[in-house]
Design a protein around this motif. Sequence first.
Motif, PDB file in Angstrom:
ATOM      1  N   PRO A   1       0.789  -1.238   0.000  1.00 47.20           N
ATOM      2  CA  PRO A   1       0.000   0.000   0.000  1.00 47.20           C
ATOM      3  C   PRO A   1       0.816   1.281   0.000  1.00 47.20           C
ATOM      4  N   THR A   2       2.059   1.233   0.452  1.00 48.33           N
ATOM      5  CA  THR A   2       2.860   2.460   0.492  1.00 48.33           C
ATOM      6  C   THR A   2       3.733   2.645  -0.735  1.00 48.33           C
ATOM      7  N   LEU A   3       3.804   1.639  -1.607  1.00 47.55           N
ATOM      8  CA  LEU A   3       4.592   1.774  -2.832  1.00 47.55           C
ATOM      9  C   LEU A   3       3.784   2.496  -3.892  1.00 47.55           C
ATOM     10  N   GLY A   4       4.461   3.367  -4.638  1.00 48.05           N
ATOM     11  CA  GLY A   4       3.762   4.138  -5.657  1.00 48.05           C
ATOM     12  C   GLY A   4       3.094   5.348  -5.044  1.00 48.05           C
ATOM     13  N   ASN A   5       2.606   6.228  -5.906  1.00 47.42           N
ATOM     14  CA  ASN A   5       1.984   7.468  -5.452  1.00 47.42           C
ATOM     15  C   ASN A   5       0.903   7.879  -6.431  1.00 47.42           C
ATOM     16  N   GLY A   6      -0.020   8.719  -5.990  1.00 46.97           N
ATOM     17  CA  GLY A   6      -1.119   9.152  -6.830  1.00 46.97           C
ATOM     18  C   GLY A   6      -0.962  10.581  -7.309  1.00 46.97           C
ATOM     19  N   GLY A   7      -1.768  10.931  -8.310  1.00 49.60           N
ATOM     20  CA  GLY A   7      -1.820  12.310  -8.784  1.00 49.60           C
ATOM     21  C   GLY A   7      -1.015  12.602 -10.020  1.00 49.60           C
ATOM     22  N   TYR A   8      -0.245  11.639 -10.510  1.00 51.65           N
ATOM     23  CA  TYR A   8       0.565  11.884 -11.697  1.00 51.65           C
ATOM     24  C   TYR A   8       0.974  10.560 -12.327  1.00 51.65           C
ATOM     25  N   ASP A   9       1.372  10.613 -13.595  1.00 48.82           N
ATOM     26  CA  ASP A   9       1.950   9.473 -14.316  1.00 48.82           C
ATOM     27  C   ASP A   9       3.311   9.890 -14.845  1.00 48.82           C
ATOM     28  N   VAL A  10       4.333   9.114 -14.540  1.00 50.39           N
ATOM     29  CA  VAL A  10       5.681   9.421 -15.013  1.00 50.39           C
ATOM     30  C   VAL A  10       5.847   8.926 -16.447  1.00 50.39           C
ATOM     31  N   SER A  11       6.494   9.732 -17.279  1.00 45.32           N
ATOM     32  CA  SER A  11       6.808   9.311 -18.644  1.00 45.32           C
ATOM     33  C   SER A  11       8.298   9.062 -18.845  1.00 45.32           C
ATOM     34  N   HIS A  12       9.165   9.722 -18.024  1.00 39.02           N
ATOM     35  CA  HIS A  12      10.604   9.568 -18.255  1.00 39.02           C
ATOM     36  C   HIS A  12      11.379   9.874 -16.982  1.00 39.02           C
ATOM     37  N   TYR A  13      12.423   9.065 -16.748  1.00 40.14           N
ATOM     38  CA  TYR A  13      13.409   9.324 -15.702  1.00 40.14           C
ATOM     39  C   TYR A  13      14.756   9.614 -16.363  1.00 40.14           C
ATOM     40  N   ALA A  14      15.368  10.719 -15.999  1.00 44.19           N
ATOM     41  CA  ALA A  14      16.746  11.010 -16.384  1.00 44.19           C
ATOM     42  C   ALA A  14      17.563  10.998 -15.104  1.00 44.19           C
ATOM     43  N   LEU A  15      18.368   9.960 -14.933  1.00 43.84           N
ATOM     44  CA  LEU A  15      19.153   9.776 -13.717  1.00 43.84           C
ATOM     45  C   LEU A  15      20.624  10.001 -14.028  1.00 43.84           C
TER      46      LEU A  15
ATOM     47  N   ARG B   1       9.795   8.694   6.670  1.00 43.26           N
ATOM     48  CA  ARG B   1      10.101   7.316   6.327  1.00 43.26           C
ATOM     49  C   ARG B   1      10.510   7.228   4.847  1.00 43.26           C
ATOM     50  N   ASN B   2       9.812   6.442   4.041  1.00 40.52           N
ATOM     51  CA  ASN B   2      10.223   6.271   2.645  1.00 40.52           C
ATOM     52  C   ASN B   2       9.469   7.173   1.683  1.00 40.52           C
ATOM     53  N   GLU B   3       8.881   8.239   2.211  1.00 38.84           N
ATOM     54  CA  GLU B   3       8.137   9.177   1.372  1.00 38.84           C
ATOM     55  C   GLU B   3       8.868  10.519   1.290  1.00 38.84           C
ATOM     56  N   LEU B   4       9.069  10.978   0.067  1.00 41.71           N
ATOM     57  CA  LEU B   4       9.583  12.318  -0.195  1.00 41.71           C
ATOM     58  C   LEU B   4       8.442  13.138  -0.770  1.00 41.71           C
ATOM     59  N   THR B   5       8.064  14.218  -0.095  1.00 39.92           N
ATOM     60  CA  THR B   5       6.970  15.062  -0.546  1.00 39.92           C
ATOM     61  C   THR B   5       7.519  16.368  -1.108  1.00 39.92           C
ATOM     62  N   LEU B   6       7.135  16.691  -2.329  1.00 42.90           N
ATOM     63  CA  LEU B   6       7.515  17.954  -2.955  1.00 42.90           C
ATOM     64  C   LEU B   6       6.323  18.896  -2.954  1.00 42.90           C
ATOM     65  N   MET B   7       6.567  20.152  -2.566  1.00 37.86           N
ATOM     66  CA  MET B   7       5.534  21.187  -2.537  1.00 37.86           C
ATOM     67  C   MET B   7       5.934  22.304  -3.494  1.00 37.86           C
ATOM     68  N   PRO B   8       5.443  22.264  -4.725  1.00 34.08           N
ATOM     69  CA  PRO B   8       5.856  23.263  -5.713  1.00 34.08           C
ATOM     70  C   PRO B   8       5.399  24.663  -5.338  1.00 34.08           C
ATOM     71  N   ALA B   9       6.146  25.673  -5.799  1.00 32.23           N
ATOM     72  CA  ALA B   9       5.773  27.063  -5.531  1.00 32.23           C
ATOM     73  C   ALA B   9       4.423  27.396  -6.150  1.00 32.23           C
ATOM     74  N   GLU B  10       4.117  26.760  -7.273  1.00 27.84           N
ATOM     75  CA  GLU B  10       2.825  26.932  -7.920  1.00 27.84           C
ATOM     76  C   GLU B  10       2.205  25.565  -8.132  1.00 27.84           C
ATOM     77  N   ALA B  11       0.932  25.444  -7.834  1.00 31.72           N
ATOM     78  CA  ALA B  11       0.259  24.162  -8.001  1.00 31.72           C
ATOM     79  C   ALA B  11       0.346  23.700  -9.457  1.00 31.72           C
ATOM     80  N   VAL B  12       0.447  22.397  -9.631  1.00 28.65           N
ATOM     81  CA  VAL B  12       0.495  21.803 -10.964  1.00 28.65           C
ATOM     82  C   VAL B  12      -0.934  21.496 -11.406  1.00 28.65           C
TER      83      VAL B  12
END
Length: 483
Positions: free
Chosen positions: A56-70, A123-134
């Motif tokens: 239940p804690t893996l993955g996140n809601g609200g968006y779909d990723v199309s690309h990772y550049a690592l 814990r294993n969650e990183l939350t980003l709070m953008p300056a402007e809502a997406v």
Amino acid sequence: MRELLITSRSARRTLVSVAVLIAMVSACTSSAPRTTGTSARSATPGAAGGDDALFPTLGNGGYDVSHYALVLDYVPETNRLKGTATITARATQDLSRFNFDLAGLTVRTAAVNGVDARFARKRNELTLMPAEAVQDGETFKATVEYDGTPKMIEDSDGAVEGWIETDDGSTALGQPTGSMTWFPGNHHPSDKATYDITVSVPKDEDGDPYDVVSNGELKKEEDSGRRVTRRWRNDEPMASYLANVAVGYFEVHKGWTSDDIPVYVAIDPDEAEDAEDVTDLIPEITDWAGERFGPYPFSSVGAVVDHLPDLGYALETQTKPYFDSAPETTLLVHELAHQWFGNSVTPRRWKDMWLNEGFATYAEWLWQEDHGGETAQEIFESFYDGTHPESEGIWEFPPADPPSASQVSDSPVYGRGAMTLHKVRKTVGDKTFFEILRAWTKQYHHENADTEQFINLCGEKSDKDLYRIFKTWLTSDEKPSNP
């Protein structure tokens, strides 16, 4: 305990005292991100979980990723990793904040669309709070800079995953949760994306370069004299648990399949003698599987044969399955079959893992049948009567319904999953059965699919009522009285 909000690098430069720091943290906690074009009322946080019953804690809601550049900088001698992840995604709601899965490591900065963003760790969650809502439907880029000593995760059965040190470097293995130990992301198999993975490694103390192997194709090689950099690209969608980086000393073998698919095999010198057949077997198995299951689904194929015998398992990392030592032929068949079943057609939920493992196990049976070994029927019977060495525990639970996260890779998912496929084959006949497999890999090519969709496809292609077959062999708790 209230979670601590952390400011990005540019904001931290303005801190001059502990009092100012406390004041800013308090202000960050109480203030909402600015919004433009999206009202503060309509923008809401993305879910901090992927709604998976087993994880239940893996993955996140609200968006779909199309690309990772690592972009990674790794020092094998100290096992220190420094990374920048640029994640391109599309919002599926108005987002005031959103999460990535990340275990360990220290986040230094974060930005959304090039603008510094506040962030928090819990814990294993990183939350980003953008300056402007997406805004809903908007494509955005989130950039995270991080560093530290990446973690190795020990599962309940004693197996390890994540970032694992080897005797001459490291490897990253992600199933089911390990990928979050080396890069932030939406770490659920339902959110597949393309990847660019660039790794820079200093040369060893003798001035010799390390090899860096990853998914897809090698696009760029640099040797600055003191360090080497390799950039790998995977243009086909990939679930994050299939991402791999292997750093060490390897003998590299290149070739082609009969369909002109490039082959890239990296073998640890300590395994070279025992693995000498691997470079010939990979194109042979790929060609055979293409005839059985449909065209090979990726633009390259290969393997990494490392020297990590205590690991105790192989993994179907995309385009280049990872082996801890020289593999037997049937294990090569199993992991290469996953390129069709699991990597191209990926389960929508973790409980559907039998669509990976049952299919790859049945591929082993088919290979033996086609190459002078036991028939699939004979192997099926040995699983049923318990004489097969891998049959222990196959009746503990239904393969399509693992009761817990720790059991998604247990024997029913493999052996009884394969038995289910064999019963379907015997019911519909060989011609229809292999039409079903090829239709499955074609219809859900590079997509996600679930058990219900496979059952429906079997019914459509065979024009038979297969309800009793699937109920008895796939979803029932009890061992059938009649094989």
